[in-house]
Design a protein around this motif. Structure first.
Motif, PDB file in Angstrom:
ATOM      1  N   GLY A 176      -8.704   5.421 -17.754  1.00  0.00           N
ATOM      2  CA  GLY A 176      -9.372   4.138 -17.581  1.00  0.00           C
ATOM      3  C   GLY A 176      -8.611   3.230 -16.632  1.00  0.00           C
ATOM      4  O   GLY A 176      -7.402   3.124 -16.681  1.00  0.00           O
ATOM      5  N   GLY A 177      -9.321   2.599 -15.730  1.00  0.00           N
ATOM      6  CA  GLY A 177      -8.688   1.607 -14.868  1.00  0.00           C
ATOM      7  C   GLY A 177      -8.161   2.174 -13.564  1.00  0.00           C
ATOM      8  O   GLY A 177      -7.694   1.431 -12.724  1.00  0.00           O
ATOM      9  N   THR A 178      -8.217   3.455 -13.379  1.00  0.00           N
ATOM     10  CA  THR A 178      -7.726   4.029 -12.121  1.00  0.00           C
ATOM     11  C   THR A 178      -8.668   3.702 -10.975  1.00  0.00           C
ATOM     12  O   THR A 178      -9.871   3.673 -11.159  1.00  0.00           O
ATOM     13  CB  THR A 178      -7.685   5.569 -12.235  1.00  0.00           C
ATOM     14  OG1 THR A 178      -7.228   5.878 -13.527  1.00  0.00           O
ATOM     15  CG2 THR A 178      -6.786   6.163 -11.192  1.00  0.00           C
ATOM     16  N   ARG A 179      -8.038   3.473  -9.835  1.00  0.00           N
ATOM     17  CA  ARG A 179      -8.894   3.254  -8.673  1.00  0.00           C
ATOM     18  C   ARG A 179      -8.894   4.471  -7.768  1.00  0.00           C
ATOM     19  O   ARG A 179      -7.884   5.092  -7.596  1.00  0.00           O
ATOM     20  CB  ARG A 179      -8.388   2.065  -7.857  1.00  0.00           C
ATOM     21  CG  ARG A 179      -8.964   0.775  -8.387  1.00  0.00           C
ATOM     22  CD  ARG A 179      -8.295  -0.381  -7.713  1.00  0.00           C
ATOM     23  NE  ARG A 179      -7.518  -1.072  -8.739  1.00  0.00           N
ATOM     24  CZ  ARG A 179      -6.780  -2.128  -8.497  1.00  0.00           C
ATOM     25  NH1 ARG A 179      -6.669  -2.599  -7.285  1.00  0.00           N
ATOM     26  NH2 ARG A 179      -6.134  -2.712  -9.454  1.00  0.00           N
ATOM     27  N   GLU A 189       0.830  -1.201   0.000  1.00  0.00           N
ATOM     28  CA  GLU A 189       0.000   0.000   0.000  1.00  0.00           C
ATOM     29  C   GLU A 189       0.861   1.245   0.000  1.00  0.00           C
ATOM     30  O   GLU A 189       1.934   1.283   0.599  1.00  0.00           O
ATOM     31  CB  GLU A 189      -0.900   0.010   1.242  1.00  0.00           C
ATOM     32  CG  GLU A 189      -1.785  -1.235   1.311  1.00  0.00           C
ATOM     33  CD  GLU A 189      -2.729  -1.207   2.512  1.00  0.00           C
ATOM     34  OE1 GLU A 189      -3.570  -2.090   2.608  1.00  0.00           O
ATOM     35  OE2 GLU A 189      -2.595  -0.271   3.357  1.00  0.00           O
ATOM     36  N   LEU A 190       0.331   2.266  -0.674  1.00  0.00           N
ATOM     37  CA  LEU A 190       1.066   3.503  -0.876  1.00  0.00           C
ATOM     38  C   LEU A 190       0.253   4.631  -0.266  1.00  0.00           C
ATOM     39  O   LEU A 190      -0.962   4.682  -0.431  1.00  0.00           O
ATOM     40  CB  LEU A 190       1.152   3.708  -2.392  1.00  0.00           C
ATOM     41  CG  LEU A 190       2.306   4.463  -2.976  1.00  0.00           C
ATOM     42  CD1 LEU A 190       3.595   3.758  -2.644  1.00  0.00           C
ATOM     43  CD2 LEU A 190       2.111   4.541  -4.486  1.00  0.00           C
ATOM     44  N   TRP A 243      -4.322   5.589   2.145  1.00  0.00           N
ATOM     45  CA  TRP A 243      -3.544   4.412   1.711  1.00  0.00           C
ATOM     46  C   TRP A 243      -4.172   3.796   0.472  1.00  0.00           C
ATOM     47  O   TRP A 243      -5.355   3.488   0.457  1.00  0.00           O
ATOM     48  CB  TRP A 243      -3.460   3.381   2.835  1.00  0.00           C
ATOM     49  CG  TRP A 243      -2.529   3.825   3.940  1.00  0.00           C
ATOM     50  CD1 TRP A 243      -2.876   4.369   5.130  1.00  0.00           C
ATOM     51  CD2 TRP A 243      -1.101   3.779   3.917  1.00  0.00           C
ATOM     52  NE1 TRP A 243      -1.764   4.673   5.865  1.00  0.00           N
ATOM     53  CE2 TRP A 243      -0.642   4.319   5.139  1.00  0.00           C
ATOM     54  CE3 TRP A 243      -0.144   3.350   2.984  1.00  0.00           C
ATOM     55  CZ2 TRP A 243       0.704   4.436   5.466  1.00  0.00           C
ATOM     56  CZ3 TRP A 243       1.191   3.452   3.311  1.00  0.00           C
ATOM     57  CH2 TRP A 243       1.620   3.996   4.536  1.00  0.00           C
ATOM     58  N   LEU A 244      -3.360   3.619  -0.550  1.00  0.00           N
ATOM     59  CA  LEU A 244      -3.837   3.061  -1.813  1.00  0.00           C
ATOM     60  C   LEU A 244      -3.245   1.665  -1.992  1.00  0.00           C
ATOM     61  O   LEU A 244      -2.019   1.486  -1.949  1.00  0.00           O
ATOM     62  CB  LEU A 244      -3.374   3.963  -2.958  1.00  0.00           C
ATOM     63  CG  LEU A 244      -3.596   3.465  -4.381  1.00  0.00           C
ATOM     64  CD1 LEU A 244      -5.083   3.564  -4.737  1.00  0.00           C
ATOM     65  CD2 LEU A 244      -2.765   4.283  -5.364  1.00  0.00           C
ATOM     66  N   THR A 245      -4.118   0.670  -2.159  1.00  0.00           N
ATOM     67  CA  THR A 245      -3.608  -0.688  -2.393  1.00  0.00           C
ATOM     68  C   THR A 245      -3.087  -0.780  -3.828  1.00  0.00           C
ATOM     69  O   THR A 245      -3.762  -0.409  -4.776  1.00  0.00           O
ATOM     70  CB  THR A 245      -4.717  -1.728  -2.181  1.00  0.00           C
ATOM     71  OG1 THR A 245      -5.147  -1.608  -0.830  1.00  0.00           O
ATOM     72  CG2 THR A 245      -4.191  -3.135  -2.427  1.00  0.00           C
ATOM     73  N   VAL A 246      -1.871  -1.279  -3.955  1.00  0.00           N
ATOM     74  CA  VAL A 246      -1.192  -1.230  -5.245  1.00  0.00           C
ATOM     75  C   VAL A 246      -1.114  -2.594  -5.912  1.00  0.00           C
ATOM     76  O   VAL A 246      -1.436  -2.764  -7.078  1.00  0.00           O
ATOM     77  CB  VAL A 246       0.217  -0.650  -5.016  1.00  0.00           C
ATOM     78  CG1 VAL A 246       1.079  -0.869  -6.213  1.00  0.00           C
ATOM     79  CG2 VAL A 246       0.140   0.814  -4.667  1.00  0.00           C
TER      80      VAL A 246
END
Ligand code: SRM
Ligand SMILES: Cc1cc2nc3c(=O)[nH]c(=O)nc-3n(C[C@H](O)[C@H](O)[C@H](O)COP(=O)(O)OP(=O)(O)OC[C@H]3O[C@@H](n4cnc5c(N)ncnc54)[C@H](O)[C@@H]3O)c2cc1C
Ligand code: SF4
Ligand code: FES
Lengths: 114, 858
Positions: free
Chosen positions: B855-858, A4-5, A11-14
Motif C-alpha cells: 500500500g502506498g507505493t508509487r 529523485e532516485l 527517476w523516482l521522486t522521493v
C-alpha cells in the motif's frame, strides 16, 4: 526542490529536499518492494544506497549516522556499527561486504508544489 | 657517598617543622643525608608539618589529617626524632646546644632555623579581647570555628558578624572562611585597594566588584583604630580611622606577617633592620654552622619571602650546601595565582610596572569582572602582569616573563576568540622557562620526563599549589593520540570543557573550530557526533541551548535510539520503556501498560531494572503508543539514552520489619531528580532500606543504603561484564547532604569521564582514585562544588519529558515514519511470529524477497 532516485523504472521522486536533515537519512520504499536509504551531508550533497544492513538483514541503514573518513562520506549501521561508503557502497570495516548504490539527484522540475 | 663521614655521626637540629622545614627533611632524605646524620626536629605546634597554603580548605571539609605534609612513617624510616609541642627556647652558639621549653638540651653540629613568621597584630586598644584572632595555624582555625559557634543571633535577629583587618591575600582568604562560617563579613583595608601588593588599581577595582557582589562588605583606605568590647569584655565592634564605628562579633587580624627571628636575635646572629635572619646565597647565617630557611630568613637579595616556593628553594639550597655541593638562592619572583572566594587572581613579575619606561597593555571588562594587564619594556620584553577574573593564561605568561613573547602583547590579553593566538602554546617557551614556581622546575627538566607521575616524582613539579599541572601536561609528549576519534584531537573531558567555556551549542562550530585539520568542514563521525550531542545535552540549560535532544542540528547527532526515543531491536523494531520511578507503580498504571501492549501487539517483559519493557513497536507506532502512555501520566524511561536509567528500591521501612528509612521515597526522589540527565554512559542507582541490601545498591553507579542515622552513599559500582562493588564515599548523610553529594559526584563524572566510560572504570582510572574523588566532591579541594551543584540545579530546573514534547509538535512527529515516500506504510520487513503466548521477531528475513503491491507505493 525534490530528491529523485534512479531505479529500473527511471527517476523516482522521493521527497522534498527540505524533508532531509543534514547528517541523517530517510528510508524509501521502492516500486519493487525493496528499500533504499537516502542521505544528505552538511554541504547539501545527497547519496542513496540499499537500506538493508547486510550484517543483520534488517532494513535499518537509513537510521545510521553519517560521517566522513578521509574526506569520503559514510553511514554507520545503527545495529552493529559497520560503516558503508555512501559513494561506492563498500563496507569500510569488512572488504567482503558492500551494498548497492543508487544514482540520486535534486530537481526543480517535478511537482514543486509544497 | 664519597665524602668521608666523620665519627661520631654529626647532629642536625631543625627548629620549626612547617612547610619549609619538612621540605628540608625531604631534601636531606633524597640525598641520603638522613643516613649519615642524626636529625632532631623541634616543633612548636601540636602536629607535624601540614599544608599551610591550603589551610582555608579546612573550612570546606578538609580535615587536619588531609592537610598533613608528613608522609606516614617518614620520620621513623629516616630515623628522625620529632618533638611535637616542644619549641626551642634558646640557642647557645658557643656550647652548640639548643634548649627546649621542656628543658631538654640538644647538642648540634648544624643548626637549621625554619621558624616561619607570625601574624602582625597592629597595636590597637582591645586587640587581645576575647573574639580577636589571627589566621596562621590549624589551631587558629579551630579557635575561630569554636568561637563562631558560640555567637548568638543578634538582638535584631540577624546573623552574627565578623571583620577581617587587612585586605591582602591572606585577609581575603580569611574573609572567605568567615563567610563560609555563616558570618556577615566585612574587610577593612588600609590601602586604597584590595590586595595592594599583588594587583594594581584596575585589578583591585575588578576584585572589589566581584567580592562585593558575593555579599561581603569592603572598606578601603581606612585603618582600624580600636577594637570595641561589650559588657562581658568580648569583641562588639571596631572604630575605624574615618571616625565611624562598625558592629562585629569577631575580628581576625591579617595585617601582614613578620619573620620569627627572636631566637636568632637573642643568640647574636645578624638580623635585618626590619626583621629576618640574614643569610647568604647558601642560606647560611652569620654563623656558618647555622642556616635559616623559609619565611624567617632575610635572603641574600635583601628580601623576606612570604611564599612557599622560594622557601622550598632555600630548603634545597641548604641541603645541597650541607653536602658541600654548589647551589645558590639569590632570589625568586613573587608570582602568585590563587582562587580567592572563587575569583581567579594572579600576578607575576613586575606587576606594578616599576621598571623605568615600562608600558602597560590592559584589557578590562567590568561586566564579567575580568581585568588583565601586562607590563612590557619599550623593546617588547614581557616584564610582568596582573590577571583578575580570568587567570587562564597565567601558566603561559609567567614563564614568558623576561623574554619577548612570540606574539604581540595585545593578543596575549584579549579573550579567546577576540584575536587571541591559537598557536601560542607552551612550545613557544624557552627551555629555561620556570614552569613550576613552587619547586622551581624548568621546562627543560619537565620535558626530560614523559608522564605526569614521572614529572612529579623526579622533579616534584606540580606537587605544590598545583597551578602548573595543566601546563606540564601540555609539555609532555602526547603518549599516544588521546583524541576521541579521527575528527577530534581532544578527549571527551576536554571537549566538555571547550563546549562549556566557549559556550558552544553547535557541533559544526566545534568541529570546524576545534577538530583535527583534516576533519574541519566535514561530516564528523559516528563516534564524536553522539558524544558531542550528549555533552551539549548535559550542559544545555547552562549554555542556554534547547534541552530537547531532537532540536535542529542536535537531531543529526543522536544515535538511532535517541533519534527515535526508543531502543532499536535486532529486526529493526523498537522497544518502549516508560519510567517507573523506584519501581513503584499503581494498579491503574499497570493496567494502562497492559492495555497498550495488548492493543499494539507488543511483547512485554519485566526488566532487570524494576520496570516494564514493551517490545516490537514499529517506528510509525511509537507516537501513538506514547500518546496513550503520556496521557496516563507516564514519561520516557530513557532506556535508549546514555542517561539515568533506573533507581531501584527495596520496600524499606514502610513495610519491611528491618527497614530503617523510607527507601522507596528516596529512590523515587532520586530518579525524578536525575531523570533525563545525559552522561558519558548510562547511570544506574538503587536505594536499600537497611544493611541487608535487597536493592543491590552496591552494584550501582551510585547506591544508597539506609542507616539508623541517615544514608550511606556508595559510588562506582557496576554489574555487567566486569562487575565492581561500589566504594563507600560518605556515611550517615541527611537527605539534603545525600542529594548534594550525588549532585556533585554526577556532575564531576560527567565533566571528566571518557566516552562510554561507566563510573566504575572512571573511578579506577581517576588519578588518586577514591581519595581524590572524596577531596573534590566532599572537601571541595578544587573549589568546584558550587559550580557542579549549580549545573545540576540547572538540569533539574529545565527537565522536560522528551516524549510529551515530541507529541506536541507535528514537525517533530514527521520523522516517525517507516518511509519518507509512503508515510503510514508499515515496514514489511518487520515481522513477528508467536512465542509463548506473545510474539517474537521473525528472523528468517536474511534474504529480502521482492515484495509486490505494498500500500502506498508509487
Ligand atoms: C531490558 C534489559 C534486560 C531485561 O530484559 O531485563 C536490558 C537490555 C539491554 N541491555 Fe542491559 N538491560 C537491562 C538491565 C541491565 C542490568 C540490570 C540492572 O540495571 O540492574 C545490567 C547490569 C547492571 C549494570 O549495568 O551495571 C545490565 C548491563 C548491561 C550492559 C553491561 C554494562 C557494563 O557496564 O558492563 C550492557 C552493554 C553496554 O551498555 O555497553 C547492556 C546493554 C543492554 C542493551 C541496551 C543492549 C543493546 O545495546 O541493545 C539491551 C537493550 C534492550 C532494549 O533494547 O530495550 N546492559 N543491563 C534491562 C533493562 C533495564 C531497564 O529497565 O532499563
Ligand atoms: C592562610 C594562608 C594561605 C597561604 N597561601 C599561600 C599561597 O597561596 N602561596 C604561597 O606561596 N604561600 C602561601 N602562604 C604562605 C606559606 O604558607 C608560607 O610561605 C610557608 O608556610 C612558609 O613556610 P615556613 O616553613 O617558612 O613557615 P611555617 O610554615 O610558618 O612554619 C614555621 C614553623 O615553625 C614553628 N616554630 C616557630 N618558632 C619555633 C620555635 N622556637 N621552636 C619550634 N618551632 C617553632 C612554627 O610553629 C611553625 O610551625 C599562605 C599562608 C597562610 C597562613
Ligand atoms: S544478555 Fe542482555 S544485552 Fe545481552 S542479549 Fe541478553 S538481554 Fe541483551
Ligand atoms: S607552581 Fe605550584 S605546584 Fe607547580
Amino acid at each position: 526542490m525534490t530528491v529523485e532516485l534512479h531505479v529500473s523504472e527511471g527517476w523516482l521522486t522521493v521527497c522534498e529536499l527540505s524533508d532531509l536533515t543534514p547528517g541523517r537519512g530517510v528510508a524509501v520504499l521502492l516500486p519493487d518492494g525493496g528499500q533504499a536509504a537516502v542521505f544528505i551531508d552538511r554541504s547539501g550533497r545527497t547519496y542513496a544506497i540499499d537500506n538493508r544492513d547486510p550484517f543483520t538483514g534488517a532494513a535499518v541503514l537509513s537510521r545510521g549516522l553519517v560521517g566522513c573518513a578521509e574526506g569520503r562520506p559514510f553511514v554507520a549501521s545503527p545495529l552493529l556499527k559497520q560503516r558503508f561508503d555512501l559513494v561506492s557502497g563498500r563496507c569500510l570495516d569488512d572488504e567482503a561486504e558492500a551494498v548497492r548504490t543508487y544514482p540520486v539527484r535534486t530537481a526543480v522540475t517535478s511537482a514543486a508544489v509544497a | 657517598m664519597a665524602a668521608a663521614t666523620p665519627t661520631p655521626t654529626p647532629a642536625i637540629v631543625l627548629i620549626g617543622h612547617g612547610m619549609v622545614g619538612q621540605r628540608y627533611l625531604e631534601a636531606l632524605a633524597e640525598r641520603g643525608a638522613t643516613a649519615t646524620h642524626r636529625i632532631t626536629v623541634l616543633c612548636e605546634e601540636p602536629r607535624p608539618a601540614y599544608d599551610r597554603v591550603h589551610l582555608t580548605s579546612y573550612f570546606s571539609g578538609s580535615t587536619p589529617e588531609d592537610l598533613s605534609l608528613t608522609p606516614a612513617g617518614f620520620m621513623e624510616r629516616h630515623g628522625i626524632e620529632l618533638h611535637l609541642g616542644d619549641p626551642a627556647e634558646s640557642v647557645d652558639r658557643d656550647a652548640r646546644t639548643v634548649t627546649s621549653r621542656s628543658g631538654r638540651v640538644f647538642p648540634y653540629d648544624v643548626l637549621v632555623l625554619a621558624t616561619g613568621s607570625y601574624p602582625f597584630v597592629p597595636p590597637v586598644p582591645g586587640k587581645d579581647a576575647p573574639g580577636c584572632f589571627v589566621y596562621r595555624t590549624i589551631e587558629d582555625l579551630l579557635a575561630i570555628e569554636e568561637y563562631a559557634k558560640t555567637l548568638p543571633q543578634t538582638s535584631s535577629g540577624g546573623t552574627p558578624s565578623g571583620a577581617v583587618v587587612g585586605g591582602g591575600l591572606l585577609g581575603l582568604e580569611a574573609a572567605g572562611a568567615l563567610k563560609g562560617l555563616g558570618l556577615a563579613t566585612r574587610v577593612v583595608e588600609f590601602a586604597p585597594r584590595l590586595m595592594p601588593v599583588q594587583v594594581d588599581d584596575g585589578g583591585g577595582a575588578a576584585l572589589l566588584r566581584t567580592i562585593e557582589s558575593m555579599g561581603l562588605t569592603v572598606h578601603t583606605g581606612v585603618g582600624t583604630q580600636e577594637v570595641l568590647t561589650g559588657a562581658d569584655g568580648s569583641v562588639s565592634g571596631m572604630r575605624l580611622s574615618d571616625g565611624s564605628t562598625v558592629d562585629t562579633d569577631l575580628v581576625v587580624f591579617s595585617a601582614g606577617v613578620r619573620p620569627r627571628d627572636h631566637l636568632a636575635r637573642a643568640s647574636g646572629l645578624t638580623v635585618g633592620e626590619r626583621g629576618g635572619i640574614g643569610v647568604d646565597s647558601r642560606c647560611r647565617t652569620s654563623d656558618p654552622r647555622v642556616y635559616a630557611i623559609g619565611e624567617c630568613a632575610l635572603a641574600a637579595d635583601g628580601r623576606v619571602y612570604g611564599l612557599v616556593g622560594p622557601g622550598y628553594e632555600m630548603a634545597e639550597t641548604a641541603a645541597e650546601d650541607l653536602l658541600g655541593r654548589d647551589k645558590e638562592f639569590t632570589g625568586a619572583d613573587l608570582s602568585t595565582k590563587l582562587k580567592l572566594l572563587g575569583v581567579d587572581v594572579a600576578s607575576f613579575g613586575d606587576a606594578h610596572g616599576a621598571a623605568p619606561g615600562s608600558l602597560d597593555v590592559i584589557y578590562s571588562d567590568s561586566r564579567s569582572g575580568v581585568y588583565k594587564k601586562l607590563v612590557v619594556s619599550p623593546d617588547g620584553v614581557l616584564l610582568g602582569g596582573v590577571l583578575v577574573g580570568d587567570a587562564e593564561s597565567y601558566g603561559l605568561l609567567r614563564p614568558l616573563t623576561g623574554s619577548v613573547p612570540p606574539v604581540s602583547p595585545d593578543q596575549l590579553v584579549l579573550p579567546a576568540g577576540l584575536g587571541a593566538p591559537v598557536a601560542l602554546g607552551p612550545s613557544a617557551l624557552p627551555d629555561s622557562a620556570v614552569i613550576c614556581s613552587c619547586h622551581n622546575v624548568t621546562k627543560k627538566a619537565i620535558t626530560a620526563c614523559s608522564t605526569l607521575p614521572e614529572v612529579k616524582q623526579c622533579t616534584k613539579a606540580g606537587t605544590g599549589c598545583g597551578s602548573c599541572v595543566k601546563m606540564i601536561g601540555q609539555l609532555l609528549p602526547a603518549a599516544a593520540d588521546k583524541g576521541l576519534c579521527g575528527c577530534f584531537p581532544f578527549t571527551r573531558a576536554e571537549l566538555y570543557e571547550i563546549v562549556r567555556t566557549r559556550r558552544l551549542t553547535s557541533y559544526e562550530q566545534l568541529l570546524d573550530g576545534h577538530g583535527r585539520e583534516a576533519a574541519r568542514g566535514g561530516d564528523g563521525c559516528e563516534v564524536c557526533k553522539p558524544t558531542v550531542g550528549s555533552i551539549i545535552a548535559s550542559l544545555a540549560p547552562t549554555l542556554g541551548a534547547s534541552g530537547y535532544v531532537l532540536d535542529g542540528e542536535q537531531a543529526a547527532l543522536q544515535d538511532t535510539n535517541d533519534h527515535f526515543l526508543a531502543n532499536l531491536q535486532r529486526n529493526g523494531s523498537y522497544s518502549v520503556v516508560p519510567r517507573i520511578p523506584g519501581g513503584e507503580i499503581t494498579p491503574d498504571k499497570l493496567i494502562v501498560i497492559g492495555e497498550v501492549a495488548r492493543d499494539f501487539g507488543l511483547y512485554t517483559k519485566i526488566t532487570g531494572g524494576q520496570r516494564i519493557d514493551l517490545f516490537g513497536a514499529s517506528v510509525d507506532q511509537l507516537p501513538r503508543i506514547w500518546a496513550r502512555l503520556v496521557e496516563a501520566g507516564f514519561e520516557s524511561g530513557h532506556a535508549y539514552g546514555k542517561a539515568l536509567r533506573t533507581v531501584k528500591s527495596c520496600v524499606g521501612q514502610t513495610w519491611c520489619r528491618y527497614g530503617v528509612q523510607d527507601s522507596v521515597r528516596m529512590a523515587i526522589d532520586l530518579e525524578l531528580r536525575y531523570r533525563g540527565l545525559r552522561a558519558p554512559h548510562k547511570l544506574k542507582s538503587a536505594v536499600s532500606g537497611c544493611a541487608r541490601e535487597c536493592a543491590e545498591a552496591q552494584s550501582k553507579d551510585f547506591g544508597v543504603i539506609a542507616t539508623a542515622n541517615g544514608w550511606n552513599l556508595y559510588v562506582g559500582g557496576n554489574g555487567g561484564a566486569t562487575p565492581r562493588h561500589a566504594d563507600l564515599l560518605a556515611q550517615d548523610l541527611s537527605d539534603a547532604e545525600l542529594v548534594r553529594l550525588i549532585d556533585r559526584f554526577l556532575m564531576f563524572y560527567i565533566r571528566t569521564a571518557d566516552r562510554l566510560e561507566r563510573t566504575s572504570t572512571w573511578l579506577d582510572r581517576l588519578e588518586g582514585g577514591l581519595d581524590h574523588l572524596r577531596d573534590v566532591v566532599v572537601h571541595d579541594s578544587l573549589g568546584l562544588c558550587a559550580e557542579l551543584e549549580s549545573l545540576m540545579a540547572d538540569h533539574v530546573a529545565h527537565y522536560r519529558d522528551e516524549w510529551a514534547e515530541t507529541l506536541q509538535d507535528p514537525e517533530r512527529l514527521r520523522r516517525f515514519v517507516s518511509f519518507v515516500n509512503a508515510p503510514g506504510a508499515p515496514d514489511p520487513t518487520v515481522k513477528f511470529v508467536p512465542e509463548r503466548d506473545q510474539v517474537k521477531p521473525d528472523l528468517t528475513i536474511l534474504d529480502i524477497r521482492p515484495l509486490e503491491a505494498v500500500g502506498g507505493t508509487r
